[in-house]
Design an enzyme around this catalytic site. Structure first.
Site, PDB file in Angstrom:
ATOM      1  N   ASP A 140       0.820  -1.321  -0.090  1.00  0.00           N
ATOM      2  CA  ASP A 140      -0.058   0.045   0.030  1.00  0.00           C
ATOM      3  C   ASP A 140       0.935   1.336  -0.223  1.00  0.00           C
ATOM      4  OD1 ASP A 140      -1.810   1.825   0.337  1.00  0.00           O
ATOM      5  OD2 ASP A 140      -2.482   1.587   2.445  1.00  0.00           O
ATOM      6  N   ASP A 159       0.269   7.998  -9.375  1.00  0.00           N
ATOM      7  CA  ASP A 159      -0.531   7.342 -10.544  1.00  0.00           C
ATOM      8  C   ASP A 159      -1.409   6.557 -10.241  1.00  0.00           C
ATOM      9  OD1 ASP A 159      -1.340   6.412 -12.856  1.00  0.00           O
ATOM     10  OD2 ASP A 159       0.397   5.137 -13.366  1.00  0.00           O
ATOM     11  N   ASP A 162      -9.159   5.848  -9.341  1.00  0.00           N
ATOM     12  CA  ASP A 162     -10.138   6.718  -8.536  1.00  0.00           C
ATOM     13  C   ASP A 162     -10.236   6.337  -7.246  1.00  0.00           C
ATOM     14  OD1 ASP A 162     -10.349   7.774 -11.290  1.00  0.00           O
ATOM     15  OD2 ASP A 162     -11.537   6.156 -11.915  1.00  0.00           O
TER      16      ASP A 162
HETATM   17  N1  AAT Z   1      -0.991   4.021 -15.287  1.00  0.00           N
HETATM   18  C1  AAT Z   1      -2.297   3.580 -15.515  1.00  0.00           C
HETATM   19  C2  AAT Z   1      -3.127   4.341 -14.890  1.00  0.00           C
HETATM   20  C3  AAT Z   1      -3.523   4.040 -13.496  1.00  0.00           C
HETATM   21  S1  AAT Z   1      -3.069   2.959 -12.464  1.00  0.00           S
HETATM   22  C4  AAT Z   1      -3.684   3.077 -11.025  1.00  0.00           C
HETATM   23  C5  AAT Z   1      -2.700   1.980 -10.290  1.00  0.00           C
HETATM   24  O1  AAT Z   1      -2.767   2.533  -8.873  1.00  0.00           O
HETATM   25  C6  AAT Z   1      -3.520   0.633 -10.267  1.00  0.00           C
HETATM   26  O2  AAT Z   1      -2.479  -0.461 -10.709  1.00  0.00           O
HETATM   27  C7  AAT Z   1      -3.719   0.295  -9.038  1.00  0.00           C
HETATM   28  O3  AAT Z   1      -3.681  -1.077  -8.498  1.00  0.00           O
HETATM   29  C8  AAT Z   1      -2.898   1.210  -8.063  1.00  0.00           C
HETATM   30  N2  AAT Z   1      -3.335   1.476  -6.726  1.00  0.00           N
HETATM   31  C9  AAT Z   1      -4.616   1.978  -6.423  1.00  0.00           C
HETATM   32  N3  AAT Z   1      -4.535   2.148  -4.840  1.00  0.00           N
HETATM   33  C10 AAT Z   1      -3.125   2.070  -4.447  1.00  0.00           C
HETATM   34  C11 AAT Z   1      -2.522   1.958  -3.261  1.00  0.00           C
HETATM   35  N4  AAT Z   1      -3.240   2.508  -2.063  1.00  0.00           N
HETATM   36  N5  AAT Z   1      -1.051   1.988  -3.107  1.00  0.00           N
HETATM   37  C12 AAT Z   1      -0.624   1.730  -4.204  1.00  0.00           C
HETATM   38  N6  AAT Z   1      -1.129   1.506  -5.445  1.00  0.00           N
HETATM   39  C13 AAT Z   1      -2.358   1.757  -5.669  1.00  0.00           C
HETATM   40  C14 AAT Z   1      -4.715   5.212 -13.163  1.00  0.00           C
HETATM   41  C15 AAT Z   1      -6.111   5.224 -14.017  1.00  0.00           C
HETATM   42  C16 AAT Z   1      -6.654   6.622 -13.754  1.00  0.00           C
HETATM   43  C17 AAT Z   1      -8.481   6.136 -14.287  1.00  0.00           C
HETATM   44  C18 AAT Z   1      -8.897   7.417 -14.282  1.00  0.00           C
HETATM   45  N7  AAT Z   1     -10.330   7.057 -14.352  1.00  0.00           N
END
Ligand code: AAT
Length: 292
Positions: A140, A159, A162
């Site tokens: 996380d 990155d 939502d």
């Molecule tokens: N590059 C592609 C675009 C993304 S990916 C977002 C990534 O964030 C996903 O792989 C997800 O598993 C990860 N993620 C989510 N929550 C956490 C967290 N708490 N810690 C680490 N990683 C996390 C974004 C797309 C945007 C969509 C717009 N509608």
């Protein structure tokens, strides 16, 4: 729902749903965190979907990954240590590794299945993992950042998906506070900050929190991504107290050095002109963002 089409339906964009024609479903799985799907579309190449929401397509991922990376990294001289939160597909890593000054790239993604699926189905995106400067941490992002020693990074790129699901805390004030702590003085952060057409209330909160926490500059920029809801997505760009950063003026252009092109292909979207232009806001958005 139209048979043979994927429609992106979510309470985050009620009353509308962008659809893509499906040629073939290539992967469907359930990780500890979310539903993961990959399909071949008719007109946007392969598509990665998490919990029913499009994360990237082969055709337009450049617009997002290049902008979320080069807006912060081209705004400071000599970035050396970079942290990516989320981004388990590797696309942001591919972009960070175009910068020759960078020595260390850490990535903290919560969901290992995203990494595995990207390596299997999106080689031109997952190529980012091949760089020897990259260290992958599965966990996380909130917990990871809390453990980072103060002042470690020159730049942090969030990155994230939502704010419904595992990314919720990545949009909250305590998270921004730990980002600021993990940055060196005059360090920069760029976070995925949703759409001016759909989410002005979310953007207002993020801007208000960031103005409290980041004592350098606080800016909103945006780009066009046809397969994201409303076709646009924005970024929050902030710097900590220290050497001033003027995000609108890219002082560390990437256009000049092209040694990265051999392994990663050319930049398809970013250039210095579009960098500066990304900070120009429509009047309705400017009014809200500047009043915060
Ligand atoms: N590059 C592609 C675009 C993304 S990916 C977002 C990534 O964030 C996903 O792989 C997800 O598993 C990860 N993620 C989510 N929550 C956490 C967290 N708490 N810690 C680490 N990683 C996390 C974004 C797309 C945007 C969509 C717009 N509608």
């Amino acid at each position: 729902v139209i048979p043979g089409w994927f429609s992106e339906i979510s309470p985050m964009w009620p009353g509308e749903a962008h659809s893509l024609k499906v040629e073939k479903i290539l992967f469907q799985g359930k990780s500890d965190y979310q539903d993961v799907m990959v399909f071949q579309s008719s007109t946007y190449g392969k598509v990665l979907v998490l919990d029913g929401v499009i994360q990237l397509t082969e055709r337009d991922e450049c617009a997002y990954q290049e902008m979320i990376t080069h807006l912060p990294l081209c705004s400071i001289p000599n970035p050396k240590k970079v942290l990516v939160i989320g981004g388990g597909d590797g696309g942001v890593l591919r972009e960070v590794s175009r910068h020759a000054s960078v020595e260390q790239i850490d990535l903290c993604e919560i969901d290992k299945m995203v990494v595995d699926v990207s390596k299997q189905f999106f080689p031109s995106v997952a190529v980012g993992f091949d760089d020897p400067r990259v260290t992958l941490h599965i966990g996380d992002g909130v917990a990871f950042l809390k453990a980072v020693p103060e002042g470690t990074y020159d730049a942090i790129i969030v990155d994230s998906s939502d704010p419904i699901g595992p990314a919720q805390e990545l949009f909250e004030k305590p998270f921004f506070a730990s980002v600021a702590k993990a940055l060196r003085p005059g360090g920069v952060v760029c976070t995925q900050a949703e759409s001016i057409w759909l989410h002005m209330h979310i953007i207002e909160d993020i801007v208000a929190n960031c103005r409290h926490i980041f004592k350098g500059s606080v800016n909103y920029a945006w780009t066009t991504v046809p397969t994201y809801p409303s076709g646009v997505i924005g970024f929050m760009l902030c710097s900590t107290e220290g050497p001033p950063v003027n995000f609108k003026n890219p002082i560390n252009p990437i256009d000049a050095d092209d040694s990265h092109v051999k392994t990663k292909g050319p930049l398809r979207f970013y250039n210095s002109e579009i960098h500066s232009a990304a900070f120009c806001l429509p009047s309705f958005a400017r009014k809200v963002i500047e009043s915060k």
